[in-house]
Enzyme design. Structure first.
Site, PDB file in Angstrom:
ATOM      1  N   HIS A  22     -10.708  -4.037   9.876  1.00 13.25           N
ATOM      2  CA  HIS A  22     -11.324  -3.894   8.548  1.00 13.25           C
ATOM      3  C   HIS A  22     -12.663  -3.165   8.604  1.00 13.25           C
ATOM      4  CE1 HIS A  22      -8.439  -7.051   7.475  1.00 13.25           C
ATOM      5  NE2 HIS A  22      -8.706  -6.837   6.222  1.00 13.25           N
ATOM      6  N   GLU A  63       0.801  -1.220   0.000  1.00 16.23           N
ATOM      7  CA  GLU A  63       0.000   0.000   0.000  1.00 16.23           C
ATOM      8  C   GLU A  63       0.837   1.274   0.000  1.00 16.23           C
ATOM      9  OE1 GLU A  63      -0.849  -2.683   1.677  1.00 16.23           O
ATOM     10  OE2 GLU A  63      -2.882  -3.138   1.049  1.00 16.23           O
TER      11      GLU A  63
HETATM   12  C1  LIG Z   1      -2.266  -4.496   4.286  1.00 17.31           C
HETATM   13  C2  LIG Z   1      -3.333  -5.309   3.644  1.00 17.31           C
HETATM   14  N1  LIG Z   1      -3.537  -5.183   2.322  1.00 17.31           N
HETATM   15  C3  LIG Z   1      -4.486  -5.887   1.701  1.00 17.31           C
HETATM   16  C4  LIG Z   1      -5.285  -6.735   2.408  1.00 17.31           C
HETATM   17  C5  LIG Z   1      -6.404  -7.499   1.734  1.00 17.31           C
HETATM   18  N2  LIG Z   1      -6.018  -8.877   1.598  1.00 17.31           N
HETATM   19  C6  LIG Z   1      -6.342  -9.802   2.510  1.00 17.31           C
HETATM   20  S1  LIG Z   1      -5.688 -11.288   2.185  1.00 17.31           S
HETATM   21  C7  LIG Z   1      -4.945 -10.713   0.797  1.00 17.31           C
HETATM   22  C8  LIG Z   1      -4.141 -11.642  -0.045  1.00 17.31           C
HETATM   23  C9  LIG Z   1      -3.011 -12.220   0.713  1.00 17.31           C
HETATM   24  O1  LIG Z   1      -2.309 -13.084  -0.100  1.00 17.31           O
HETATM   25  P1  LIG Z   1      -1.245 -14.089   0.508  1.00 17.31           P
HETATM   26  O2  LIG Z   1      -0.294 -13.339   1.351  1.00 17.31           O
HETATM   27  O3  LIG Z   1      -0.684 -14.864  -0.623  1.00 17.31           O
HETATM   28  O4  LIG Z   1      -2.066 -15.023   1.473  1.00 17.31           O
HETATM   29  P2  LIG Z   1      -3.195 -16.069   1.107  1.00 17.31           P
HETATM   30  O5  LIG Z   1      -4.483 -15.303   1.049  1.00 17.31           O
HETATM   31  O6  LIG Z   1      -2.845 -16.699  -0.175  1.00 17.31           O
HETATM   32  O7  LIG Z   1      -3.173 -17.008   2.247  1.00 17.31           O
HETATM   33  C10 LIG Z   1      -5.222  -9.384   0.604  1.00 17.31           C
HETATM   34  C11 LIG Z   1      -4.751  -8.571  -0.535  1.00 17.31           C
HETATM   35  C12 LIG Z   1      -5.061  -6.832   3.788  1.00 17.31           C
HETATM   36  N3  LIG Z   1      -5.826  -7.569   4.560  1.00 17.31           N
HETATM   37  N4  LIG Z   1      -4.063  -6.123   4.362  1.00 17.31           N
END
Ligand SMILES: Cc1ncc(C[n+]2csc(CCOP(=O)(O)OP(=O)(O)O)c2C)c(N)n1
Ligand SMILES: Cc1ncc(C[n+]2csc(CCOP(=O)(O)OP(=O)(O)O)c2C)c(N)n1
Ligand SMILES: [Mg+2]
Ligand SMILES: [Mg+2]
Lengths: 323, 336, 336, 323
Positions: B139, B70
């Site tokens: 959130h 971000e």
């Molecule tokens: C700082 C932040 N940015 C965006 C999000 C929204 N978000 C939640 S899970 C996610 C994807 C995470 O991907 P990964 O680290 O590969 O974990 P996975 O979901 O595959 O377990 C996102 C973008 C968040 N919760 N926190």
């Protein structure tokens, strides 16, 4: 690496301007007339100039808290800068920014920055803009060896690779972040370039105290970036000749360190030696440049001293374009 | 006038403005969706469904998925804006100002001032905010007060589809950084939207109701909650001036003060913890500038000084309710 | 009682508490200085000179220099606190909450609540704040309002050496995360400091002056500026109740309300832009809870809605001055 | 890699518990009774269990938004978790946290986290604490392939190396961050381990759908870390069997992708095949485990459904220890 006489003299003039600007500040600050924190670029001139000599006003740079050298190398008005640092009404930023916040968009200089690491994502954005404009322009993020540990810098490197933008990360490794050595703070044994490589971009290394090495390595790098090779990084091994900020007791220096640096790692001296040995220029020409620069800095300083301060009534202006 | 919901109003306004102005680009996490997958791009069009179709129409140069970074998203928007573009960056949840604050606050919000008024940074940051989905403490937050406090930023919160269009258009044609807050529980709100060019000036509050007995000042989802309270109060013959601020920075002080000068009674409703909040901001401005008109202490209806909880019963207890708003109005009226 | 300045009071308190409690560790950028250099460690002992001697005394395990990574500094403090330590993390400038906010706000401030009251996160974050050194827009800010707004955090601002000791000791013995604000222009302020154990409870304001005509509520550097104003006013026979909040979260509402109930006139002085500020917070609380006592509109003396400028003349114009405070008091008194 | 019968059955039980817990949630969520965002761990069981089987309650882990598997692997009470996800008063966090914020300090589980990347610095802090305690404990940060692009994760890796703490970065590469593929978002061609290496730590790779590979690679890694080798990283190649969150239409999946994953990359199936072929266990024993787990999950679900909700009057409690 062929350079014309004019190019050589120009490069020397820009480096000498930075040097004299900074040494003058070093003296003037003792008078107490200059407020705030001032971080001198002295010692790193070949880095800024060796990089920026490849750019024109439509290329972007973002700079750091140690930004005077980048500003001068990118063509900012020296007198306007001096007035800014003195906090004068007609300073480049009307006295609102000061040493750490000099910018001149007309020169593609998007700003010095007081927040370590903040510039790198902005360079990615400027590079994105350049990519959309399709005019072969690039955006350069200057960062220090300390800034290379800030999350923003890492995020920016990855994002530049993902978005395939013409962003260039110039790491000026002067071996210190404030009072801390790079051997300590950068976990990879001070190897910043290979860390950049691991982000998926090509990285170069050069001697940032040698104008010619910096300049010619940057040429290679820019051929790669302008040729569509994606973002790139370069680590410049350089030196800071003064303290972190003016007033720093520099207890972290080893015995004789500063003397050695001035003797062996002075980019101006190195430049003179090189052009002298190669018979590229008559050194008297450089002496003339020194004298001209000295005159400019004299004028800049006395004009800044004499310039009127900002009007306190305007303290809350220019916050918005329209509010 | 077409009828649509806020979500659609946002998508269409983005599309129309991007059509009109080549310099507008959209970036954020999954604003396209599907990059680097076998399913292919435009898999989602934004996690909130606000950016579908933009990628197909404007292509990969202008509609850009980013890694989860971000600070770099907002920072890239700041840099692109300095370099002549009009980026629209999405923070999927407003709570992520936690990981991008510097670029909002110390960078895009301060460039113009620090650089002596010589630069423009016309970046729009879309922040999806608010409680109501049991998304818990990280959130669900409404961080508009934090942004309102920051000189150099403008803070905008549409509550109707018409305003979503009008305010977003205004944001995209202005030259200052705008924090564009979209309440996640309001996306489905339907309403008429003016056709063609429709700009809603910032700093011009919306008079939702005119009642004359008490003034309610609020924004975001609390506007509709306040309307519910108003309905109850109307039934008892109590008339409320209900003001939807639309933008908290700039602030339409005049609309607030004009109303309070008539009613003498103020209720501020704010989906936020109480301290240093928008509620305290409005109440203090009124106390300072309409002191002689005030017939009762300003009432501030906010959440408690606590993070936002997960469980339905707890979240409901946390968020100001129509019932609490109604109560506050009655208390304001009861005071002599 | 020994006489010392605030800087010394902080250093000595840290040393004394570290002696007493092995779980206390100190971390931040250059809190030692000289790591990885030829000059050797303890080159500086903190950029503000507040941590010298700690490294020599407590060694590298407990006094730790870090890379420039504020999120990781605060995050590591949060994690170490969960894991049983009492970290004291230094943010060299409070403005760096911009690059570490999430770990303060969404992490250490929320753990206890989110995890159902089963955890403790006794981290102390030292934030060096305030204008007065011409450090410009990114190195001069007073972000205590932002922190005060955040449930789960405590916000503390000593203005005397005795309070520096008392409040820091309290922070280090408590079990909640504490934002410990040190004003960079107050480090040299001298005063007597109680020997031995000295704890200053949070939420207990300090009555700096008792005058009875007007109440000034303030904190930080504005306490001494207000004292200067008081001197002028006293000369004209005007007596001021001057309240130094000491901590803004928790807040000593009682002290404020008690005084305003006597004086009926409130001036809040806040080194901050005006919107959603501590000034608005205090003014709104007083308007809501001491409405019937108020004889005049609350006066809020703050900086303008603008970033903090560099030049001496401009910074001076930005920061609330004794003159402006004096004026506000006179206006409060003039109102009938 | 020698494992006893009990160890094998235990490992299977933990993986099966996660699997059934998640599949039950997948069904229950359809009823609408469970509020908020739920991210299922199904498919990645071998990762959490293969890592945590080396740990005891004094070792720390920090988790992510997709945290149920880590919680169960680290020993959190399954019934308490289920109640928490149902938002009940007696949930592990009193219904205040929900799916994304489960923690149990008594088990060394420092918390799931809704902010992607937030846990990594906290693991560095926990590792610092472990280092000071000199009991050979470690702290593990679970991160996804998406989280590995967040600045906090990078800062944490560098800081762990600089501070020489026993922190371990476990990157569960399930190839997606929400709807985005890792091939796109990680600039280094999905190679997370080598990026970690470039930060100056040793990094391993393992098949995160294979309990045995994960477990034995972690053994090596832990020998290194516990032996004082400094922080380390491991990239686990794994799969997420459901959507990013419940309700995700998963349009980013290729044709037949999910069928293939269930057929070829199911860690439970793989485990059974392996112990069957090797004659390590009688598969009937695993069937018995499945039945026991099923009973546990049934109970957990019906107890959670029947459990009382939190009292709204307590909404503002437990913000501070003392205020
Ligand atoms: C700082 C932040 N940015 C965006 C999000 C929204 N978000 C939640 S899970 C996610 C994807 C995470 O991907 P990964 O680290 O590969 O974990 P996975 O979901 O595959 O377990 C996102 C973008 C968040 N919760 N926190
Ligand atoms: C986010 C942030 N953290 C810390 C600082 C304080 N600070 C200013 S310059 C500096 C050192 C920077 O080192 P480096 O990047 O190597 O640049 P150099 O000073 O050597 O040019 C630090 C820690 C800051 N300005 N911003
Ligand atoms: Mg450096
Ligand atoms: Mg993933």
């Amino acid at each position: 690496m062929q350079m014309s006489r004019d190019e050589l003299i120009g490069a020397y003039r820009r480096m000498a301007t930075i040097r004299q600007f900074e040494m003058r500040l070093h003296d003037e600050i003792k008078s107490g007339e200059i407020a705030g924190f001032t971080h001198l670029y002295c010692g790193q001139e070949a880095a800024a100039v060796g990089v920026c000599d490849h750019l024109d006003d439509d290329d972007y740079i973002v700079s750091t808290h140690r930004g005077h050298g980048h500003c001068i190398a990118k063509g900012c008005d020296v007198k306007g800068m001096m007035k800014e640092i003195y906090g004068r009404r007609d300073g480049l930023c009307k006295g609102r920014g000061g040493s750490m916040h000099i910018a001149d968009l007309s020169k593609g200089m998007l700003g010095a920055n007081g927040i370590v690491g903040a510039g790198a994502p902005q360079a990615v954005g400027a590079a994105l803009s350049a990519k959309l404009d399709r005019k072969g322009k690039v955006a350069i993020a200057f960062s220090g060896d300390g800034a290379c540990n800030q999350g923003t810098t890492f995020e920016a490197m990855n994002m530049a690779v993902v978005l395939k933008v013409p962003a260039i990360f110039v790491f000026e490794n002067n071996h210190y972040s404030e009072h801390t050595g790079v051997d300590y703070a950068v976990g990879t044994n001070r190897d910043i370039a290979s860390r950049a490589e691991a982000f998926g971009m090509k990285a170069w290394r050069a001697n940032g105290c040698d104008y010619f090495d910096t300049y010619s390595t940057m040429r290679e790098l820019l051929d790669h970036v302008r040729g569509g090779g994606g973002p790139a990084a370069i680590e410049l091994d350089t030196e800071r000749f003064y303290g972190h900020f003016e007033g720093d007791p520099q207890r972290y220096r080893g015995p004789g360190e500063l003397d050695r640096l001035w003797a062996e790692r002075d980019c101006l001296k190195n430049f003179r030696a090189r052009v002298g040995e190669g018979g590229l220029l008559d050194l008297a020409e450089l002496d003339r440049v020194d004298a001209e620069v000295s005159q400019l800095i004299d004028e800049a300083t006395s004009e800044a001293r004499a310039a009127p301060p900002p009007d306190p009534a305007h303290v809350a202006e220019d916050v918005y374009v329209e509010y | 006038m077409a009828v649509m919901n806020i979500r659609e109003a946002i998508t269409r306004t983005l599309a129309a403005e991007m059509e009109r102005d080549e310099s507008i680009i959209v970036l954020g996490e999954d604003v396209v969706g599907g990059a680097g997958t076998a399913g292919g791009q435009e898999a989602i069009g934004g996690i909130w469904g606000t950016t579908p179709g933009l990628f197909a129409k404007f292509g990969p140069d202008r509609v850009i998925d980013t890694p989860i970074s971000e600070s770099a998203i907002v920072g890239a928007a700041a840099g692109a804006a300095l370099a002549g573009k009009r980026p629209v960056a999405e923070l999927m949840f407003a709570d992520f100002v936690g990981v991008s604050l510097d670029q909002l606050w110390n960078q895009m919000g301060k460039f113009r001032y620090m650089f002596g008024g010589k630069t423009r940074c016309p970046a729009v940051v879309r922040l999806i905010y608010g409680a109501g989905m049991n998304a818990a403490a990280q959130h669900s937050q409404s961080v508009y007060a934090m942004m309102t406090a920051m000189p150099g930023l403008k803070t905008v919160l549409p509550t109707t589809p018409a305003d979503a269009k009008g305010l977003l258009t205004e944001a995209l044609r202005g030259d200052d950084p705008v924090m564009f807050f979209e309440h996640k529980a309001l996306y489905g709100v339907k309403g008429e939207v003016p056709d063609g060019d429709h700009r809603q000036r910032f700093g011009e509050a919306r008079m939702v109701r005119e009642g004359g007995d008490v003034t309610i000042v609020t924004c975001g989802r609390m506007v509709s909650f306040s309307e519910k309270a108003c309905d109850k109060l109307n039934a008892d013959g109590i008339g409320v001036d209900l003001i939807d601020l639309r933008t908290t920075s700039p602030l339409d002080e005049e609309a607030i003060l004009d109303s309070v000068e008539q009613t003498g009674r103020l209720v501020v409703v704010d989906e936020s913890p109480p301290r240093c909040s928008l509620a305290s901001d409005i109440a203090s401005i009124v106390a300072a500038k309409a002191f002689s008109s005030l017939k009762a202490p300003p009432q501030m209806v906010t959440g408690p000084h606590a993070p936002i909880p997960f469980a339905r019963e707890l979240e409901r207890a946390w968020v100001p309710s129509p019932g609490k708003i109604e109560n506050a109005v009655r208390q304001a009226l009861a005071y002599r």
